[in-house]
Design a protein around this motif. Structure first.
Motif, PDB file in Angstrom:
ATOM      1  N   LEU A 152     -61.231 -39.805 -24.915  1.00  0.00           N
ATOM      2  CA  LEU A 152     -61.979 -41.056 -24.807  1.00  0.00           C
ATOM      3  C   LEU A 152     -63.360 -40.839 -24.214  1.00  0.00           C
ATOM      4  O   LEU A 152     -64.254 -41.670 -24.410  1.00  0.00           O
ATOM      5  CB  LEU A 152     -61.191 -42.056 -23.959  1.00  0.00           C
ATOM      6  CG  LEU A 152     -59.821 -42.483 -24.508  1.00  0.00           C
ATOM      7  CD1 LEU A 152     -59.162 -43.486 -23.574  1.00  0.00           C
ATOM      8  CD2 LEU A 152     -59.951 -43.067 -25.907  1.00  0.00           C
ATOM      9  N   SER A 153     -63.559 -39.737 -23.509  1.00  0.00           N
ATOM     10  CA  SER A 153     -64.879 -39.460 -22.932  1.00  0.00           C
ATOM     11  C   SER A 153     -65.936 -39.289 -24.022  1.00  0.00           C
ATOM     12  O   SER A 153     -67.088 -39.692 -23.842  1.00  0.00           O
ATOM     13  CB  SER A 153     -64.818 -38.198 -22.065  1.00  0.00           C
ATOM     14  OG  SER A 153     -63.883 -38.328 -21.034  1.00  0.00           O
ATOM     15  N   SER A 154     -65.562 -38.691 -25.145  1.00  0.00           N
ATOM     16  CA  SER A 154     -66.526 -38.528 -26.234  1.00  0.00           C
ATOM     17  C   SER A 154     -66.981 -39.873 -26.761  1.00  0.00           C
ATOM     18  O   SER A 154     -68.160 -40.059 -27.099  1.00  0.00           O
ATOM     19  CB  SER A 154     -65.906 -37.699 -27.356  1.00  0.00           C
ATOM     20  OG  SER A 154     -64.754 -38.336 -27.888  1.00  0.00           O
ATOM     21  N   LEU A 155     -66.068 -40.846 -26.832  1.00  0.00           N
ATOM     22  CA  LEU A 155     -66.446 -42.180 -27.300  1.00  0.00           C
ATOM     23  C   LEU A 155     -67.395 -42.860 -26.312  1.00  0.00           C
ATOM     24  O   LEU A 155     -68.369 -43.511 -26.717  1.00  0.00           O
ATOM     25  CB  LEU A 155     -65.200 -43.043 -27.495  1.00  0.00           C
ATOM     26  CG  LEU A 155     -64.153 -42.525 -28.480  1.00  0.00           C
ATOM     27  CD1 LEU A 155     -63.002 -43.518 -28.607  1.00  0.00           C
ATOM     28  CD2 LEU A 155     -64.775 -42.276 -29.839  1.00  0.00           C
ATOM     29  N   VAL A 156     -67.129 -42.702 -25.026  1.00  0.00           N
ATOM     30  CA  VAL A 156     -68.000 -43.313 -24.018  1.00  0.00           C
ATOM     31  C   VAL A 156     -69.403 -42.718 -24.077  1.00  0.00           C
ATOM     32  O   VAL A 156     -70.408 -43.444 -24.037  1.00  0.00           O
ATOM     33  CB  VAL A 156     -67.388 -43.136 -22.611  1.00  0.00           C
ATOM     34  CG1 VAL A 156     -68.347 -43.649 -21.544  1.00  0.00           C
ATOM     35  CG2 VAL A 156     -66.048 -43.859 -22.521  1.00  0.00           C
ATOM     36  N   ILE A 157     -69.503 -41.398 -24.198  1.00  0.00           N
ATOM     37  CA  ILE A 157     -70.818 -40.740 -24.250  1.00  0.00           C
ATOM     38  C   ILE A 157     -71.574 -41.166 -25.507  1.00  0.00           C
ATOM     39  O   ILE A 157     -72.771 -41.503 -25.454  1.00  0.00           O
ATOM     40  CB  ILE A 157     -70.645 -39.212 -24.202  1.00  0.00           C
ATOM     41  CG1 ILE A 157     -70.054 -38.786 -22.864  1.00  0.00           C
ATOM     42  CG2 ILE A 157     -71.983 -38.516 -24.438  1.00  0.00           C
ATOM     43  CD1 ILE A 157     -69.710 -37.311 -22.788  1.00  0.00           C
TER      44      ILE A 157
END
Length: 290
Positions: A152-157
């Motif tokens: 999910l970190s990739s989506l936030v970035i």
């Protein structure tokens, strides 16, 4: 009475009051286009709600008796509870990250004059014309190198990066509409620039912050392309990707699909209903200043 004495002059009559104009009643030329537009907008939502709440096998235009079987199917059977949680986490994280980065950047663009400022602002606006699909392969390679694929970190970035240009422009425009004399008065009373910002500017930025945060949350909530490309595990799907997986290969469960659509649309509708007053004020101030 002497002939030299003058008679008292009568006071001048007050000027007549201006005529009171009656409020002009809206005519059918206004109501008819608005009514047609409202009908065109609400009919698809009505059909979605009808398919979601009417019993299976029913073809009635009026859903009665109301059944919640489709919502139970998508929430527990298809895992929409997990998808909803993932979308909420990504939306809130994108909101916080976008606002935290856009706030100091917008302040610098609004209060400081430096070489290349206008070029930088134009570049921010021009970046909005780049479609997100063109950036999928470079972003995927970057996230793969950093070990962020399928997280999910990739989506936030990705969401934060794509929301920053518009957020910077909006925040800088809103800060420019706040008189700089208020900060100067606070600094004359002994405040530092940072303390003057938090004590004077930040409380007046509520509409602008609401506008930026709302757009960041709604865009990340509705984004389908990033979630489809960067996440592969089903327990990390977001709501838009979960909706796509309700479509079977040979059949479509329209009731479950409509119930998932209601679940996906409800948070967006609630956000707009709560913050629409601040949203309009923030967008209008950020659009005409700077």
């Amino acid at each position: 009475m002497s002939t030299t004495e003058m008679a008292p002059v009568a006071p001048a009559a007050p000027p007549p009051a201006p005529p009171v104009r009656k409020a002009r009643k809206p005519r059918w030329e206004i109501y008819l286009p608005l009514g047609l537009y409202l009908l065109f907008t609400l009919v698809p939502f009505y059909w979605m709600v009808v398919f979601a709440v009417r019993p299976r096998g029913s073809s009635s235009l009026v859903p009665w008796p109301i059944s919640l079987e489709n919502f139970e199917t998508v929430w527990t059977g298809m895992g929409f509870g997990v998808f909803f949680q993932n979308s909420f986490l990504v939306g809130v994280a994108s909101l916080v990250a976008t606002t935290a980065i856009a706030l100091p950047g917008g302040y610098a663009l609004a209060r400081f004059r430096f070489r290349g400022r206008r070029v930088f602002l134009v570049s921010l606006l021009c970046s909005q014309f780049i479609p997100g699909a063109m950036m999928l392969i470079p972003l995927f390679e970057i996230f793969r190198t950093l070990g962020l694929v399928n997280s999910l970190s990739s989506l936030v970035i990705a969401e934060t990066v794509f929301q920053l240009p518009l957020s910077l422009v909006l925040i800088s425009g809103f800060i420019a509409s706040i008189p700089v004399e208020l900060e100067e008065a606070a600094q004359a009373d002994g405040c530092t620039r940072l303390r003057a910002f938090f004590a004077v500017v930040l409380p007046l930025l509520r509409p602008g912050l609401v506008a930026v945060g709302s757009f960041a949350f709604i865009h990340s909530w509705n984004n389908f392309l990033f979630a489809l490309m960067f996440v592969s595990d089903q327990d990390k799907f977001t709501v838009p990707v979960g909706l796509a997986f309700t479509l079977g290969e040979f059949s479509v469960d329209f009731g479950a699909l409509a119930a998932g659509g209601v679940v996906a649309a409800l948070p967006v509708v609630l956000v707009f209903a709560v913050v629409q007053r601040y949203l309009v004020q923030g967008l209008s101030a950020g659009a005409v200043k700077g």
